[in-house]
Design an enzyme around this catalytic site. Sequence first.
Site, PDB file in Angstrom:
ATOM      1  N   ARG A 110       2.742  -0.072   4.454  1.00 57.83           N
ATOM      2  CA  ARG A 110       1.430  -0.701   4.420  1.00 57.83           C
ATOM      3  C   ARG A 110       1.030  -0.951   2.959  1.00 57.83           C
ATOM      4  O   ARG A 110       1.726  -0.548   2.046  1.00 57.83           O
ATOM      5  CB  ARG A 110       0.397   0.188   5.143  1.00 57.83           C
ATOM      6  N   GLY A 111      -0.125  -1.632   2.813  1.00 60.87           N
ATOM      7  CA  GLY A 111      -0.526  -2.055   1.475  1.00 60.87           C
ATOM      8  C   GLY A 111       0.077  -3.430   1.244  1.00 60.87           C
ATOM      9  O   GLY A 111       1.272  -3.649   1.518  1.00 60.87           O
ATOM     10  N   ARG A 165       0.985  -8.616  10.963  1.00 59.72           N
ATOM     11  CA  ARG A 165      -0.390  -8.369  10.493  1.00 59.72           C
ATOM     12  C   ARG A 165      -0.903  -9.643   9.822  1.00 59.72           C
ATOM     13  O   ARG A 165      -0.156 -10.282   9.075  1.00 59.72           O
ATOM     14  CB  ARG A 165      -0.449  -7.189   9.498  1.00 59.72           C
ATOM     15  N   ASP A 210      -6.129  -7.468  -0.418  1.00 56.90           N
ATOM     16  CA  ASP A 210      -5.136  -7.989   0.527  1.00 56.90           C
ATOM     17  C   ASP A 210      -5.008  -9.502   0.450  1.00 56.90           C
ATOM     18  O   ASP A 210      -3.983 -10.071   0.803  1.00 56.90           O
ATOM     19  CB  ASP A 210      -5.472  -7.560   1.950  1.00 56.90           C
TER      20      ASP A 210
HETATM   21  O1  MRU Z   1      -4.315  -1.361   6.255  1.00 56.81           O
HETATM   22  P1  MRU Z   1      -3.659  -1.079   4.944  1.00 56.81           P
HETATM   23  O2  MRU Z   1      -3.470   0.376   4.689  1.00 56.81           O
HETATM   24  O3  MRU Z   1      -2.397  -1.880   4.758  1.00 56.81           O
HETATM   25  O4  MRU Z   1      -4.702  -1.611   3.858  1.00 56.81           O
HETATM   26  C1  MRU Z   1      -4.384  -1.501   2.504  1.00 56.81           C
HETATM   27  C2  MRU Z   1      -5.451  -1.981   1.601  1.00 56.81           C
HETATM   28  O5  MRU Z   1      -6.484  -2.440   2.013  1.00 56.81           O
HETATM   29  C3  MRU Z   1      -5.129  -1.956   0.124  1.00 56.81           C
HETATM   30  O6  MRU Z   1      -6.276  -1.714  -0.639  1.00 56.81           O
HETATM   31  C4  MRU Z   1      -4.549  -3.329  -0.281  1.00 56.81           C
HETATM   32  O7  MRU Z   1      -3.513  -3.696   0.584  1.00 56.81           O
HETATM   33  C5  MRU Z   1      -4.049  -3.330  -1.667  1.00 56.81           C
HETATM   34  S1  MRU Z   1      -2.549  -2.420  -1.843  1.00 56.81           S
HETATM   35  C6  MRU Z   1      -2.055  -2.554  -3.454  1.00 56.81           C
END
Ligand code: MRU
Length: 351
Positions: A46-47, A89, A238
Amino acid sequence: MALQALQWNERRLTVLDQTLLPAEVKYIPLPSATDVWEAIKVLRVRGAPLIGVSAAFGVIVGVLERHPADVQAVLQAVRETAEYLATSRPTAVNLFWALERMQRVATGEAAGSDAERLITRLESEARAIYDEEAARCRAIGAHGEALIREGDGVLTHCNAGGLATGEYGTALAPMFRAWELGRRFQVFADETRPLLQGARLTAWELAQEGIDVTLICDNMAAQVMREGRIQLVIVGADRIASNGDTANKIGTYGVAVSAKAHGVPFYVAAPSSTFDLAIESGAAIPIEQRDSSEITCGFGRPTAPGGVKVYNPAFDVTPAELIAGIITEQGILRPPYSQSIAAAAGRNLHV
Ligand code: MRU
């Protein structure tokens, strides 16, 4: 970072299962495109940047599992796997950016190649995406560290560290760098309901590096600001629209509003792969809706009456006017973002 979120060895993809952290450090193999899709969907990986990197390697996983006999079969597998992984996603644009890049390389270099050579070329492209993201994170750290002063309180939301990027992170990169330089400060990590990326991942990552971190519940951030404990907010992203509107984990918008009310500068840190220059504003950013069970039965225990209606958007959009600066690998972009982002794009911000 001691732990790598993703590994590619001998044409096998392995990831650190982030759903198990911090209780268990476990690497799992992802031998099929279906496994890669599932790992992205349920947040084992994730991220935004790491989702892109995982998808790039996921394309090769999808090709290899079909044992393609010729270049045409490789091309078909690349196209179909990319289309499939794109459904995992919707919000992080890095996913689509990486998949498009892999498809571009496949179609651009198919002529005169054979199946084996083309797969090897795809491997080097996925590795390049990984390495470039890591380099961008280092540059974000170098550009952002000066924002943090000795003794500051810095608030962050969700997890935008090495676990979200492969190495070093985006929002956490200025913190890692400032700490490496000997500056001492305190980080407040929002726990980040409903999946607790702040508690399970950010607090864990910072503590691993010896950084002074204090965990708070999301609903405490405004009070902690009012008490004068926060001098700076840095979050990840994102997807960033051409006007600077920024999608990040749900709750980020509320943090930005609170920061404005308390006169605390609110910064976003993101690499070029997170910019979506095809959209004018945050209104066009698709917001992922997730399963109600994340709220009613988050970690295995019912916390709401059965059958209750639930609304569970995974991201929100912070309007550009609440953002003091966007820390990129090129430097810190300042308002008006329509101009600074366009100028950065002209200098090849978006590859
Ligand atoms: O749902 P996630 O855990 O994938 O969401 C992650 C975030 O919102 C982070 O802040 C974003 O992806 C930046 S990661 C460098």
